[in-house]
Scaffold this active site. Sequence first.
Site, mmCIF file in Angstrom:
data_model
loop_
_atom_site.group_PDB
_atom_site.id
_atom_site.type_symbol
_atom_site.label_atom_id
_atom_site.label_comp_id
_atom_site.label_asym_id
_atom_site.label_seq_id
_atom_site.Cartn_x
_atom_site.Cartn_y
_atom_site.Cartn_z
ATOM 1 N N ILE A 49 34.842 56.763 36.540
ATOM 2 C CA ILE A 49 35.230 55.902 35.423
ATOM 3 C C ILE A 49 34.017 55.523 34.580
ATOM 4 C CG2 ILE A 49 36.254 53.683 34.785
ATOM 5 C CD1 ILE A 49 37.946 53.899 37.360
ATOM 6 N N CYS B 55 31.377 49.356 39.025
ATOM 7 C CA CYS B 55 30.917 49.477 40.414
ATOM 8 C C CYS B 55 32.065 49.183 41.370
ATOM 9 C CB CYS B 55 29.815 48.464 40.711
ATOM 10 S SG CYS B 55 28.452 48.453 39.564
ATOM 11 N N PRO B 56 32.018 49.748 42.561
ATOM 12 C CA PRO B 56 32.915 49.265 43.618
ATOM 13 C C PRO B 56 32.429 47.916 44.116
ATOM 14 C CG PRO B 56 31.394 50.892 44.492
ATOM 15 C CD PRO B 56 31.151 50.851 43.011
ATOM 16 N N ARG C 252 36.090 45.352 39.371
ATOM 17 C CA ARG C 252 36.488 44.429 40.430
ATOM 18 C C ARG C 252 36.027 43.026 40.068
ATOM 19 N NH1 ARG C 252 39.532 47.712 41.713
ATOM 20 N NH2 ARG C 252 39.866 48.732 43.738
ATOM 21 N N ASP D 261 39.834 42.864 33.114
ATOM 22 C CA ASP D 261 41.132 43.280 33.635
ATOM 23 C C ASP D 261 41.199 43.037 35.147
ATOM 24 O OD1 ASP D 261 43.743 44.678 33.283
ATOM 25 O OD2 ASP D 261 42.820 46.208 34.561
ATOM 26 N N GLU E 169 43.439 37.049 42.364
ATOM 27 C CA GLU E 169 44.533 37.544 41.521
ATOM 28 C C GLU E 169 45.882 37.161 42.107
ATOM 29 O OE1 GLU E 169 43.845 41.758 41.055
ATOM 30 O OE2 GLU E 169 42.175 41.423 39.693
ATOM 31 N N HIS F 155 45.165 42.974 35.222
ATOM 32 C CA HIS F 155 44.845 44.092 36.120
ATOM 33 C C HIS F 155 45.883 45.218 35.985
ATOM 34 C CE1 HIS F 155 42.413 45.016 39.989
ATOM 35 N NE2 HIS F 155 42.624 46.105 39.275
#
Length: 320
Positions: free
Chosen positions: A159, A209-210, A238, A262, A267, A286
Amino acid sequence: MKLVILESYVMEPGDLDWSGLRALVPDVAEYVRTPYDQIAQRIGDAELVVLNKCRMDEEILSKCPNLRWVGIIATGTDNLDLEACRRHGVSVANVPAYSTYSVAQMAFSLLLAICQCPERQDKALRDGYWQLEIPAGYGILPQVELYGKTFGVCGYGNIGRQTARLARAFGMEVLVWTRTVRPEYAQDGVTFVDLDTLLAKSDIVSLHCPATPATRGLVNGEALAKMKPGAILLNTARGALVDEAAVAQALTNGHLGYYAADAFAVEPLPADSLLRTAPRTLFTPHVAWATGGALKRLMEITARNLETFLAGAGENIVNR
């Protein structure tokens, strides 16, 4: 064998469905959403589970001795204890790269909405206003030309790399901070720098990033202070990457120009979140991953993951 789908809401009725999985395992139990305290009960004696945001940890695994495979309908696995799954002999398969184009597209949807406010311009026009006559109450910002700006990408997976391509197409200089620089990146036309340099030089910083122990809270008060005054921060990755209280403060004191996201630390975004009252924000719930094209790929890869596991191998296993 039995398959339990813990979160069927991921596929809206009338769009795509679970027929690919049902063709592989006829005995399927399906739940729209599953709270944590019902996960183990609903899995029961099943060997196969599909989930999205549900937590999978030692407590759950100890109550589900038959479980052998978890298919997460997502790329990120931060809601799963992968080591605990390995100890219990449970393979975890994710879905890589299904949403690459959709999430990169969302990053630029947010950015373009900030830079030119088309929806607010549309409303003002329909209310009878034209060009410079539009009242301040519409919240229209000065228009920003992206050409020549510096775009910083934090994380250069699928991404991040696609987002960088879009930034270059707009005529921006692209800086990248990433853990691993691969030889094939040399042709991308981007410049690899350390994080401090990226923060100091970028007009726009986009997170890709993760969420890992090393990246959680990556954008904190110290990092924000290093950013250019008035810079734009985008988070389509994230929520855990961002110290949201520090971002709200940086927006309030005017140092951060805009924050668009997003993804959030909690959440749905809590009603009392400081981000809700901070100025110059733009949020989506999201949903960047949920385009029709991305969902089609998501289901195809999930079905393939299960099919190959049942055949004895298993694709996209992240805790082999």
